[in-house]
Design a protein around this motif. Sequence first.
Motif, mmCIF file in Angstrom:
data_model
loop_
_atom_site.group_PDB
_atom_site.id
_atom_site.type_symbol
_atom_site.label_atom_id
_atom_site.label_comp_id
_atom_site.label_asym_id
_atom_site.label_seq_id
_atom_site.Cartn_x
_atom_site.Cartn_y
_atom_site.Cartn_z
ATOM 1 N N ARG A 143 39.976 43.592 34.531
ATOM 2 C CA ARG A 143 40.312 42.319 33.658
ATOM 3 C C ARG A 143 41.118 41.347 34.229
ATOM 4 O O ARG A 143 42.216 41.627 34.596
ATOM 5 C CB ARG A 143 41.051 42.980 32.209
ATOM 6 C CG ARG A 143 40.238 43.585 31.251
ATOM 7 C CD ARG A 143 40.925 43.945 30.090
ATOM 8 N NE ARG A 143 41.988 45.023 30.283
ATOM 9 C CZ ARG A 143 41.920 46.309 30.469
ATOM 10 N NH1 ARG A 143 40.742 46.759 30.414
ATOM 11 N NH2 ARG A 143 42.890 46.869 30.907
ATOM 12 N N HIS A 144 40.404 40.395 34.991
ATOM 13 C CA HIS A 144 40.925 39.445 35.686
ATOM 14 C C HIS A 144 42.089 39.819 36.746
ATOM 15 O O HIS A 144 43.154 39.485 36.828
ATOM 16 C CB HIS A 144 41.628 38.412 34.727
ATOM 17 C CG HIS A 144 40.861 37.737 33.653
ATOM 18 N ND1 HIS A 144 39.895 37.045 33.566
ATOM 19 C CD2 HIS A 144 41.007 38.205 32.110
ATOM 20 C CE1 HIS A 144 39.372 36.657 32.294
ATOM 21 N NE2 HIS A 144 39.744 37.412 31.377
ATOM 22 N N CYS A 145 41.468 40.764 37.444
ATOM 23 C CA CYS A 145 42.386 41.515 38.286
ATOM 24 C C CYS A 145 41.474 41.833 39.665
ATOM 25 O O CYS A 145 40.570 42.484 39.432
ATOM 26 C CB CYS A 145 42.857 42.695 37.792
ATOM 27 S SG CYS A 145 43.605 44.002 39.221
ATOM 28 N N CYS A 147 42.837 43.796 41.926
ATOM 29 C CA CYS A 147 43.251 45.387 41.835
ATOM 30 C C CYS A 147 42.710 45.812 43.335
ATOM 31 O O CYS A 147 42.225 47.046 43.079
ATOM 32 C CB CYS A 147 42.362 46.101 40.615
ATOM 33 S SG CYS A 147 43.259 45.534 39.212
ATOM 34 N N ALA A 169 34.126 41.158 35.260
ATOM 35 C CA ALA A 169 33.758 40.707 33.666
ATOM 36 C C ALA A 169 32.664 39.586 34.040
ATOM 37 O O ALA A 169 31.639 39.593 33.466
ATOM 38 C CB ALA A 169 34.962 39.899 33.460
ATOM 39 N N THR A 195 33.127 45.761 28.531
ATOM 40 C CA THR A 195 34.423 45.554 28.236
ATOM 41 C C THR A 195 34.596 45.764 26.675
ATOM 42 O O THR A 195 35.689 46.127 26.382
ATOM 43 C CB THR A 195 34.652 43.974 28.708
ATOM 44 O OG1 THR A 195 34.476 43.877 30.111
ATOM 45 C CG2 THR A 195 36.178 43.678 28.269
ATOM 46 N N THR A 208 45.733 44.670 28.409
ATOM 47 C CA THR A 208 46.388 43.481 28.999
ATOM 48 C C THR A 208 45.715 43.015 30.206
ATOM 49 O O THR A 208 44.843 43.847 31.083
ATOM 50 C CB THR A 208 47.971 44.008 29.459
ATOM 51 O OG1 THR A 208 47.705 44.804 30.389
ATOM 52 C CG2 THR A 208 48.540 44.340 28.200
ATOM 53 N N ASP A 209 45.536 41.623 30.416
ATOM 54 C CA ASP A 209 45.018 41.102 31.563
ATOM 55 C C ASP A 209 45.779 41.555 32.817
ATOM 56 O O ASP A 209 46.868 41.995 32.769
ATOM 57 C CB ASP A 209 45.219 39.702 31.555
ATOM 58 C CG ASP A 209 44.063 39.121 30.622
ATOM 59 O OD1 ASP A 209 43.334 39.791 30.037
ATOM 60 O OD2 ASP A 209 44.303 38.014 30.231
ATOM 61 N N ARG A 210 45.148 41.333 33.846
ATOM 62 C CA ARG A 210 45.671 41.702 35.390
ATOM 63 C C ARG A 210 45.619 43.121 35.523
ATOM 64 O O ARG A 210 46.567 43.871 36.272
ATOM 65 C CB ARG A 210 47.083 40.906 35.507
ATOM 66 C CG ARG A 210 47.089 39.693 35.260
ATOM 67 C CD ARG A 210 46.212 38.866 36.428
ATOM 68 N NE ARG A 210 45.973 37.340 36.150
ATOM 69 C CZ ARG A 210 45.462 36.505 36.879
ATOM 70 N NH1 ARG A 210 44.529 36.945 37.703
ATOM 71 N NH2 ARG A 210 45.362 35.145 36.493
ATOM 72 N N THR A 211 44.919 44.013 34.599
ATOM 73 C CA THR A 211 44.966 45.576 34.914
ATOM 74 C C THR A 211 43.594 45.826 34.706
ATOM 75 O O THR A 211 42.681 44.989 34.640
ATOM 76 C CB THR A 211 45.645 46.165 33.653
ATOM 77 O OG1 THR A 211 45.036 45.823 32.426
ATOM 78 C CG2 THR A 211 47.027 45.569 33.423
ATOM 79 N N THR A 229 45.073 51.282 30.397
ATOM 80 C CA THR A 229 45.770 50.115 31.324
ATOM 81 C C THR A 229 46.235 50.573 32.696
ATOM 82 O O THR A 229 47.275 51.402 32.545
ATOM 83 C CB THR A 229 46.690 49.304 30.496
ATOM 84 O OG1 THR A 229 46.180 49.072 29.283
ATOM 85 C CG2 THR A 229 47.297 48.191 31.150
#
Length: 245
Positions: A143-145, A147, A169, A195, A208-211, A229
């Motif tokens: 999600r927007h990560c 990673c 995504a 998702t 949460t985002d960035r995860t 997460t």
Amino acid sequence: MSGQLGDDDGGRRSPDPDGLPGLPPEWGRIVIPDDAAELDHEAAKVRRELRREALLHRHGLRPGRRMHHLMLPLVLLTMAVLVATTSLFAALFPQGRRGGGTPSSKATAVQTGAPLPDLTLATAAGRSVALRGVHPAVVLVLRHCACRSLIDGTAKAAGSQVRVLVVGATAPPTLPALPAGSRVTAVRDHGGELTEAVAAGQHRTKLTDRTATALLVDQHGAVIATVATTVDPTDFAERVPALAG
């Protein structure tokens, strides 16, 4: 092709079979064309009459009874526009998505002990990847990560026995340099169905985002654990080798 207002109103008969209820009977039967362009002649006539009435009024002359003759063309034009607008909206939004956040019938919620949703994802090269055909595996839903450390650590834990599917995504994620022999594939979540399915399976956990969410899938294709997460592969790395059985 023309539609007659009053012949059928959503499966209900109009109370007046000869036209619209409440309109003067001398207007006769009102027929509304499906194509508003068929009323161009009437529209031009209305515009001419309105300009003439405005000119008479400006010079203090009595308009007379012309306005009464304009009522029927005006009603027809108005109703034709309404019919055309309604048809346009019906074509653009035939059913709409209801219950925001609810996955489609194909993307059922991800549940422990159940198979992955029956979805087809795509690589950057356009190759199709059947989600249920990937097992044993760790599926990382980002999600927007970026990673990168999560992807790298998961690939090391998986080795050559367990596949790693990295799901972006909007586009297949860019993979970091990976250990030799690792089996990592980057794919795109077309339409966000996976998702949504992951979110639907996490009733009490806020994603949460960035995860990312990690789905651990055994050799039979069943989801045996979900880490809702995470950005750290140590959250599940020790369980990955056992997925191969």
